[in-house]
Enzyme design. Sequence first.
Site, mmCIF file in Angstrom:
data_model
loop_
_atom_site.group_PDB
_atom_site.id
_atom_site.type_symbol
_atom_site.label_atom_id
_atom_site.label_comp_id
_atom_site.label_asym_id
_atom_site.label_seq_id
_atom_site.Cartn_x
_atom_site.Cartn_y
_atom_site.Cartn_z
ATOM 1 N N GLU A 173 1.457 4.993 10.243
ATOM 2 C CA GLU A 173 -0.009 5.108 10.147
ATOM 3 C C GLU A 173 -0.536 6.221 11.038
ATOM 4 O OE1 GLU A 173 -2.869 2.277 9.280
ATOM 5 O OE2 GLU A 173 -1.472 0.621 9.203
ATOM 6 N N LEU B 21 14.806 -6.862 33.439
ATOM 7 C CA LEU B 21 15.909 -7.783 33.178
ATOM 8 C C LEU B 21 17.271 -7.161 33.458
ATOM 9 C CD1 LEU B 21 13.566 -9.293 31.652
ATOM 10 C CD2 LEU B 21 15.321 -10.079 30.057
ATOM 11 N N SER C 174 2.749 7.067 1.770
ATOM 12 C CA SER C 174 3.731 8.039 2.265
ATOM 13 C C SER C 174 4.732 8.435 1.190
ATOM 14 C CB SER C 174 4.488 7.455 3.464
ATOM 15 O OG SER C 174 3.627 7.254 4.548
ATOM 16 N N GLU C 175 5.195 9.674 1.304
ATOM 17 C CA GLU C 175 6.193 10.215 0.387
ATOM 18 C C GLU C 175 7.271 10.933 1.188
ATOM 19 O OE1 GLU C 175 2.981 11.040 -3.230
ATOM 20 O OE2 GLU C 175 4.289 12.659 -2.527
ATOM 21 N N PRO C 176 8.414 11.246 0.566
ATOM 22 C CA PRO C 176 9.470 11.935 1.308
ATOM 23 C C PRO C 176 9.005 13.228 1.976
ATOM 24 C CG PRO C 176 10.331 11.129 -0.779
ATOM 25 C CD PRO C 176 8.852 10.876 -0.801
ATOM 26 N N ARG D 63 -6.536 1.197 11.792
ATOM 27 C CA ARG D 63 -5.891 1.610 13.039
ATOM 28 C C ARG D 63 -6.145 0.664 14.219
ATOM 29 N NH1 ARG D 63 -6.318 8.073 11.822
ATOM 30 N NH2 ARG D 63 -4.193 8.245 10.987
ATOM 31 N N ILE E 155 7.631 2.175 2.142
ATOM 32 C CA ILE E 155 6.550 1.294 1.712
ATOM 33 C C ILE E 155 6.841 -0.154 2.094
ATOM 34 C CG2 ILE E 155 5.172 0.517 -0.239
ATOM 35 C CD1 ILE E 155 4.941 3.536 0.530
ATOM 36 N N THR E 156 5.983 -0.736 2.918
ATOM 37 C CA THR E 156 6.092 -2.148 3.267
ATOM 38 C C THR E 156 5.868 -2.997 2.019
ATOM 39 O OG1 THR E 156 5.314 -1.733 5.517
ATOM 40 C CG2 THR E 156 5.156 -3.995 4.712
ATOM 41 N N PHE F 40 0.864 -1.177 0.000
ATOM 42 C CA PHE F 40 0.000 0.000 0.000
ATOM 43 C C PHE F 40 0.899 1.224 0.000
ATOM 44 C CE2 PHE F 40 -3.026 2.982 2.277
ATOM 45 C CZ PHE F 40 -3.919 3.068 1.221
#
Length: 404
Positions: A384, A359, A129-131, A263, A162-163, A126
């Site tokens: 997102e 831990l 997003s852009e720079p 979301r 982009i995934t 999908f």
Amino acid sequence: MVFSLELDEEQRELRDWVHGFAADVVRPAAAEWDEREETPWPVIREAAKIGLYGFESLAELFGDPSGISLQIANEELFWGDAGIGMALFGTSLAVAGIFSSGTPDQLAEWVPQCFGDESDPQLAAFCVSEPQAGSDVAAMRTRARYDEARDEWVLSGQKAWITNGGIANIHVVVASVDPELGSRGQAAFIVPPGTRGLEGARKIKKLGLRASHTADVFLDDVRVPGHCLLGGREKLDARLARAREGTRGGRGQAAMSTFEVSRPTVGAQALGIARAAYEYALEYAGDREAFGRPIIENQSIAFALADVRTEIEACRLLIWQAAWMARNDKTFDAGQGSMSKLRAGELAVSATEKAIQVLGGAGYSREHPVERMYRDAKIYTIFEGTSEIQRLVIARAISGRHIR
């Protein structure tokens, strides 16, 4: 009327099935693929083989009238590992884009191609997003112009972060048709497999989610057939006409209508990370001794874990409420979708940080998975919609004012 929060039999079976896959297949492979920073194709193929990755399984998850099944599956899978989880569920964001804007015929044609089949699984991406356009979707520079003589749309621009970008079978690209209208002048397009002019470049080296491929995508006069406009030309023209007249109606612009649906699911992913870190820290605190007793017997440790568990339970209820509202077309009158993503994202960060603290020095090393969980968690306050953007959405919803 009976009110119950008890899962039905199918939901319990789904939870146990996905949890088993996460425990037996995902977790043992998590450290390796995080270190390699490569798409875990063997895990994807195994998921496809058992039916966890594919069109039919996602259709069943989307088909649950309660809206909860998709959240259950995401929580359990990301409990196993977030990087591999995103490699498996990254495709679902593209599918959500098709579902939110596409016609029934487009869903039938393109959604199966997002997944491929058991013998040859595929991915989808999908592209929003852009720079220079992340949270500010209205600043999008990718353009789509219509070539009426050839009945084709021509896409030009650059997408960022982009995934599955560039390695996907199907790319769903959001572009501006009428820049003067800002976000209301945008539309979503299918870029079919093998289309010339689309190129994935600069695979991004990330802090977390390393098993999930992330890259920039360049569109150099990419030509797609007219029927690749999601929703169709008639629907787009009507929406643009309303926007030019200054009236509102319909589901809004392409990117945000997808985010509204996704979301709560992103929140469920973050919740899975938080739960995994909490459970690991709780077990460690019961086994680790200091000053002659298990460290869980110290209030500072026990109270910290009590707070995390309380937040996990509250957050899950918020996610389920938002998911039910989205599935049943209820209005997010107080920004419940954004609330679920905001709360879960910030919980993932705080829970993993507390797990490392429990831990101590061991938590800072790669001998334990909480450092990986901590790295994976941070993105959930960014992608997102950042936490700040979620607060903006919620503030506008509760005030009815255009807060900047």
